[in-house]
Enzyme design. Structure first.
Site, PDB file in Angstrom:
ATOM      1  N   ASN A 180     -37.194  37.709  24.389  1.00  0.00           N
ATOM      2  CA  ASN A 180     -38.487  37.411  24.760  1.00  0.00           C
ATOM      3  C   ASN A 180     -39.000  38.008  26.338  1.00  0.00           C
ATOM      4  O   ASN A 180     -38.293  38.726  26.590  1.00  0.00           O
ATOM      5  CB  ASN A 180     -38.738  35.949  25.004  1.00  0.00           C
ATOM      6  CG  ASN A 180     -37.801  35.293  25.937  1.00  0.00           C
ATOM      7  OD1 ASN A 180     -37.905  35.558  27.118  1.00  0.00           O
ATOM      8  ND2 ASN A 180     -36.907  34.384  25.311  1.00  0.00           N
ATOM      9  N   PHE A 230     -38.553  23.498  32.657  1.00  0.00           N
ATOM     10  CA  PHE A 230     -39.633  24.312  32.734  1.00  0.00           C
ATOM     11  C   PHE A 230     -40.553  24.432  31.400  1.00  0.00           C
ATOM     12  O   PHE A 230     -39.748  24.450  30.326  1.00  0.00           O
ATOM     13  CB  PHE A 230     -39.362  25.780  33.324  1.00  0.00           C
ATOM     14  CG  PHE A 230     -39.100  25.966  34.673  1.00  0.00           C
ATOM     15  CD1 PHE A 230     -38.294  25.319  35.502  1.00  0.00           C
ATOM     16  CD2 PHE A 230     -40.272  26.853  35.373  1.00  0.00           C
ATOM     17  CE1 PHE A 230     -38.463  25.498  36.853  1.00  0.00           C
ATOM     18  CE2 PHE A 230     -40.318  27.109  36.711  1.00  0.00           C
ATOM     19  CZ  PHE A 230     -39.626  26.439  37.494  1.00  0.00           C
ATOM     20  N   LYS A 266     -37.808  14.829  26.547  1.00  0.00           N
ATOM     21  CA  LYS A 266     -36.400  15.380  26.940  1.00  0.00           C
ATOM     22  C   LYS A 266     -35.844  14.463  28.108  1.00  0.00           C
ATOM     23  O   LYS A 266     -34.648  14.578  28.544  1.00  0.00           O
ATOM     24  CB  LYS A 266     -36.359  16.847  27.576  1.00  0.00           C
ATOM     25  CG  LYS A 266     -36.695  17.789  26.298  1.00  0.00           C
ATOM     26  CD  LYS A 266     -36.372  19.387  26.719  1.00  0.00           C
ATOM     27  CE  LYS A 266     -37.157  20.200  25.889  1.00  0.00           C
ATOM     28  NZ  LYS A 266     -36.412  21.350  25.920  1.00  0.00           N
ATOM     29  N   PRO A 268     -29.135  25.678  20.058  1.00  0.00           N
ATOM     30  CA  PRO A 268     -29.060  24.210  20.864  1.00  0.00           C
ATOM     31  C   PRO A 268     -30.073  23.874  21.887  1.00  0.00           C
ATOM     32  O   PRO A 268     -30.133  24.936  22.575  1.00  0.00           O
ATOM     33  CB  PRO A 268     -27.590  24.266  21.427  1.00  0.00           C
ATOM     34  CG  PRO A 268     -27.198  25.587  21.377  1.00  0.00           C
ATOM     35  CD  PRO A 268     -28.197  26.116  20.340  1.00  0.00           C
ATOM     36  N   ASP A 269     -30.564  22.942  22.141  1.00  0.00           N
ATOM     37  CA  ASP A 269     -31.493  22.792  23.456  1.00  0.00           C
ATOM     38  C   ASP A 269     -30.717  22.315  24.599  1.00  0.00           C
ATOM     39  O   ASP A 269     -30.219  21.099  24.582  1.00  0.00           O
ATOM     40  CB  ASP A 269     -32.496  21.627  22.923  1.00  0.00           C
ATOM     41  CG  ASP A 269     -33.539  21.418  23.937  1.00  0.00           C
ATOM     42  OD1 ASP A 269     -33.299  21.674  25.424  1.00  0.00           O
ATOM     43  OD2 ASP A 269     -34.821  21.265  23.515  1.00  0.00           O
ATOM     44  N   ILE A 270     -30.289  23.396  25.133  1.00  0.00           N
ATOM     45  CA  ILE A 270     -29.354  22.900  26.311  1.00  0.00           C
ATOM     46  C   ILE A 270     -29.596  22.023  27.490  1.00  0.00           C
ATOM     47  O   ILE A 270     -29.227  20.928  27.711  1.00  0.00           O
ATOM     48  CB  ILE A 270     -29.178  24.322  27.290  1.00  0.00           C
ATOM     49  CG1 ILE A 270     -28.671  25.260  26.211  1.00  0.00           C
ATOM     50  CG2 ILE A 270     -27.939  24.347  28.346  1.00  0.00           C
ATOM     51  CD1 ILE A 270     -28.752  26.841  26.920  1.00  0.00           C
TER      52      ILE A 270
HETATM   53  O1  C5P Z   1     -38.479  25.422  24.516  1.00  0.00           O
HETATM   54  P1  C5P Z   1     -38.980  24.313  25.229  1.00  0.00           P
HETATM   55  O2  C5P Z   1     -40.526  24.616  25.611  1.00  0.00           O
HETATM   56  O3  C5P Z   1     -39.055  22.899  25.156  1.00  0.00           O
HETATM   57  O4  C5P Z   1     -38.454  24.480  26.948  1.00  0.00           O
HETATM   58  C1  C5P Z   1     -38.444  23.472  27.931  1.00  0.00           C
HETATM   59  C2  C5P Z   1     -37.385  23.846  28.701  1.00  0.00           C
HETATM   60  O5  C5P Z   1     -36.051  23.505  28.092  1.00  0.00           O
HETATM   61  C3  C5P Z   1     -37.263  24.804  29.689  1.00  0.00           C
HETATM   62  O6  C5P Z   1     -36.669  24.339  30.803  1.00  0.00           O
HETATM   63  C4  C5P Z   1     -36.075  25.533  28.970  1.00  0.00           C
HETATM   64  O7  C5P Z   1     -35.227  26.262  29.852  1.00  0.00           O
HETATM   65  C5  C5P Z   1     -35.332  24.457  28.306  1.00  0.00           C
HETATM   66  N1  C5P Z   1     -34.667  24.949  27.092  1.00  0.00           N
HETATM   67  C6  C5P Z   1     -33.190  24.874  26.932  1.00  0.00           C
HETATM   68  N2  C5P Z   1     -32.582  25.057  25.755  1.00  0.00           N
HETATM   69  C7  C5P Z   1     -33.248  25.641  24.587  1.00  0.00           C
HETATM   70  C8  C5P Z   1     -34.800  25.616  24.543  1.00  0.00           C
HETATM   71  C9  C5P Z   1     -35.432  25.234  25.816  1.00  0.00           C
HETATM   72  O8  C5P Z   1     -32.613  24.453  27.773  1.00  0.00           O
HETATM   73  N3  C5P Z   1     -32.683  25.841  23.448  1.00  0.00           N
END
Ligand code: C5P
Length: 401
Positions: free
Chosen positions: A218, A330, A348, A312-314
């Site tokens: 991106n 963010f 979250k 995975p959503d870290i």
């Molecule tokens: O993708 P999203 O809009 O939910 O992202 C919001 C926050 O979650 C951001 O701070 C991004 O760095 C984090 N994030 C993450 N892992 C992902 C997607 C988003 O840590 N797979």
């Protein structure tokens, strides 16, 4: 105020620093560094080598530091002739800037044949060096060996930067700018509002490989995450920056781990925990291909379908840990910022979320951020990303406390 340089947030109040100046053209920049150290509240004692005095006079540093400059092991006005011991014992930090190739060699060898090298050997405080030399000298095998030795001896090496050099060549070897050196010091000195805190930050895009030569990524440049890392280091935190692919220099005093994919980023983050604070600035790809092709996918006349699976959503995973750090997210949205950002914060379970409009931020040097926390919304005026990052770190510190 140093708003033009943007370093007014650095406080070294009450810290005693010996500023060692060695012989190189960057010695003129050490004068500015001396001024900034004094302005940040440090007590500065300057010690110059004989070669340094060929470039700048001791009088310059005396005027800036308000103290007589030390130049010789033999004529120090001290009650018992043990000035090198007393001085280095009383200091919180010995900072050599610029550090010439010759001085690094001396340090690595433990030689003590002038006042500054003797101070370095006799010290009990931390030692940091800001190397400055021609790029070939920096790349030379003996300098590489000396540097490895200094790192093994727990010396903090700040820089050098890559850029134009006084000799007309371009490459690594330029001394860091005085403001950059200053910004790295709070973390070394245990000074600042985040002193003693570990701060883990993600930055940049991720790269999800499709085959050995192609991938999904991106427009994130990493600028915001790197600015947040710098601001956290300025506030005295021990900062670890886990970065996707970017073209940016690591902020001084920040430890950086490079990753490519979201999965690698997740692994690096879990490995670096526990931490006091986690700031997820990276634009992590939400999807990756289910299997990366081992060989380059050949072009055919037909269409190509990629099967994408969620990453995975870290941030969500870290925030859900039983010993979760203070988590900051963010959110880059293209519309209805407040609504989406607040929904994301609650989903979250984040104490703080930073929202911005993607089209106004990605890849740009400035940003317009809105902070969302339990107390509501706080809109920050449009400014460069480092200024925004500093305000964010101040806000985060107030919530932490
Ligand atoms: O993708 P999203 O809009 O939910 O992202 C919001 C926050 O979650 C951001 O701070 C991004 O760095 C984090 N994030 C993450 N892992 C992902 C997607 C988003 O840590 N797979």
């Amino acid at each position: 105020m140093e708003s033009a340089l943007g370093i007014e947030t650095v406080s070294l109040a009450g810290k005693k620093i010996i500023l060692g100046v060695t012989g190189g053209i960057a010695a003129y920049k050490a004068a500015e560094l001396c001024r900034l150290l004094v302005k940040a509240g440090a007590g500065v004692q300057v010690a110059m080598t004989a070669a340094a005095q060929q470039f700048v006079t001791p009088l310059t540093f005396q005027a800036l530091s308000g103290q007589p400059v030390l130049t010789s092991l033999w004529d120090v006005a001290d009650r018992d002739g043990m000035a090198h011991i007393h001085l280095s014992r009383a200091a919180d930090l010995l900072l050599v800037a610029p550090a010439s190739a010759d001085f690094l060699a001396k340090l690595a060898q433990g030689r003590a044949d002038d006042l500054l090298s003797t101070l370095c050997l006799a010290r009990t405080c931390r030692l940091a060096v800001a190397p400055a030399m021609n790029r070939e000298m920096w790349a030379a095998a003996p300098t590489r060996r000396n540097l490895e030795q200094l790192l093994a001896d727990n010396v903090n090496v700040l820089g050098p930067a890559v850029g134009e050099q006084a000799c007309g060549e371009t490459g690594p070897g330029r001394m860091l700018e005085p403001a950059e050196i200053l910004a790295a010091l709070p973390a070394l000195l245990g000074a600042g509002a985040l002193a003693g805190k570990r701060v883990l930050i993600t930055a940049g895009p991720t790269f999800e490989a499709i085959d050995p030569v192609r991938g999904l990524t991106n427009r994130s440049s990493g600028k915001m995450g790197y600015a947040v890392a710098q601001a956290a280091a300025e506030a005295g935190a021990a900062v670890c920056l886990v970065s996707g692919p970017t073209c940016l220099d690591t902020p001084a005093g920040v430890r950086r781990i490079d990753v490519q994919s979201a999965s690698e980023m997740r692994e690096a983050i879990l490995h670096e925990l526990p931490s006091d604070v986690f700031i997820a600035v990276a634009a992590v790809a939400d999807y990756r291909v289910d299997t990366t092709a081992a060989q380059k996918i050949k072009k055919s006349g037909a269409g190509l379908t990629l099967n994408l699976i969620p990453n995975p959503d870290i941030l969500a995973e870290v925030a859900a840990l039983s010993d979760a750090p203070f988590c900051v997210g963010f959110a880059a949205e293209t519309e209805r910022l407040a609504e989406h950002a607040e929904a994301k914060r609650l989903k979250k379970k984040l104490p703080l979320l930073v929202g911005n409009l993607a089209q106004e931020t990605l890849g740009q040097d400035s940003a317009e951020l809105v902070l969302f926390d339990d107390r509501g919304q706080h809109r920050l005026p449009r400014a460069d990303k480092l200024t925004q990052a500093r305000i964010l770190i101040r806000h985060l510190t107030s919530l932490l406390n």
